[in-house]
Design an enzyme around this catalytic site. Structure first.
Site, mmCIF file in Angstrom:
data_model
loop_
_atom_site.group_PDB
_atom_site.id
_atom_site.type_symbol
_atom_site.label_atom_id
_atom_site.label_comp_id
_atom_site.label_asym_id
_atom_site.label_seq_id
_atom_site.Cartn_x
_atom_site.Cartn_y
_atom_site.Cartn_z
ATOM 1 C CB CYS A 128 37.605 28.814 -31.988
ATOM 2 S SG CYS A 128 38.100 28.254 -33.635
ATOM 3 C CB CYS A 129 40.044 25.571 -28.545
ATOM 4 S SG CYS A 129 41.505 26.460 -29.123
ATOM 5 C CB CYS A 208 44.519 26.615 -35.831
ATOM 6 S SG CYS A 208 43.661 25.131 -35.253
ATOM 7 C CB CYS A 211 45.283 30.723 -32.972
ATOM 8 S SG CYS A 211 43.555 31.255 -33.045
ATOM 9 C CB CYS A 234 44.143 23.632 -27.728
ATOM 10 S SG CYS A 234 44.469 21.938 -27.205
#
Length: 245
Positions: A128-129, A208, A211, A234
């Site tokens: 995702c990062c 975010c 998280c 990240c």
């Protein structure tokens, strides 16, 4: 010192480890308010600052704006950012007089292919990062030879952080590498910088929404980042081994 290593104007388009080592030696023991203006003058037009507009971001932005308000400031909007962070970004940009704030977002095509449900954070936070932060930042930095980071050596896993690093052929500049928490806090007071609105609610480190969790008394300030995962970065400050984008 060899003239080539010191005269970084001639070190284009990329930097080498030798250049980075020379800069660390050149500015060893030199105060930030002395070396940062000198270096930004030499790198004029070739450097950008990168900011998450988190709880301590105002200090770095204040230092940079005090030297040159026109230095580009890059903000990666992962599209999972707290609304309070977006409002804080706008407040700081106005207060500091930032003249070139640039927002980058994830590539819609990559999102459609790799995170169609928008839930990748729940089973693959690294992926995702990569999609939402690393790839947009790589695009944002494409036209620069150097970038300014807000990392501090006292943060978890960042002991002994140098002022300068090599990052994919670019110079990464860490003006706050040798600043401790007390100095950061004192600068906030002296410069009358506004705090991030979520800090008082128990969020000393903010990323975010999915998280980031509140930090309990006695916990490490970054304990609320990716809680429950073996992850504390990240991805923009670690070498990319196999990006998903």
């Amino acid at each position: 010192m060899a003239s080539r290593a010191v005269d970084i104007i001639d070190t284009a388009p990329a930097f080498t480890q030798a250049d980075v080592d020379a800069l660390n030696a050149r500015f060893d023991g030199v105060a930030t308010d002395v070396w940062l203006p000198e270096l930004l003058g030499e790198l004029h037009g070739r450097v950008a600052a990168v900011s998450s507009f988190g709880t301590e971001s105002a200090v770095l932005l204040h230092l940079v704006a005090g030297i040159d308000k026109a230095v580009p400031v890059i903000f990666v909007n992962t599209q999972k950012i707290f609304g309070e962070t977006l409002a804080y970004r706008d407040e700081l940009a106005e207060k500091l007089g930032l003249l070139d704030l640039r927002e980058y977002r994830p590539n819609p095509r990559i999102l459609a292919e790799k995170d169609a449900t928008s839930l990748r954070w729940s089973y693959d936070p690294d992926g995702c990062c990569d999609i939402r932060k690393v790839e947009p930042l790589r695009r944002a930095l494409a036209g620069f030879d150097a970038w300014i980071s807000g990392r501090k050596g006292f943060q978890t896993g960042r002991g002994g952080l140098p002022k300068f690093e090599l990052d994919e052929g670019r110079l990464k500049i860490n003006p706050l590498a040798d600043w401790d928490k007390d100095r950061i806090s004192a600068h906030f007071v002296a410069a009358e910088l506004p705090p991030h609105p979520l800090e008082a609610q128990g969020y000393p480190s903010i990323g975010c929404v999915p998280c980031t969790s509140k930090v309990l008394p006695g916990e490490d300030p970054r304990a609320g980042r990716w809680r429950g995962w073996d992850k504390n970065e990240c991805g923009i400050h670690v070498p990319a081994e196999d990006p998903v984008f």
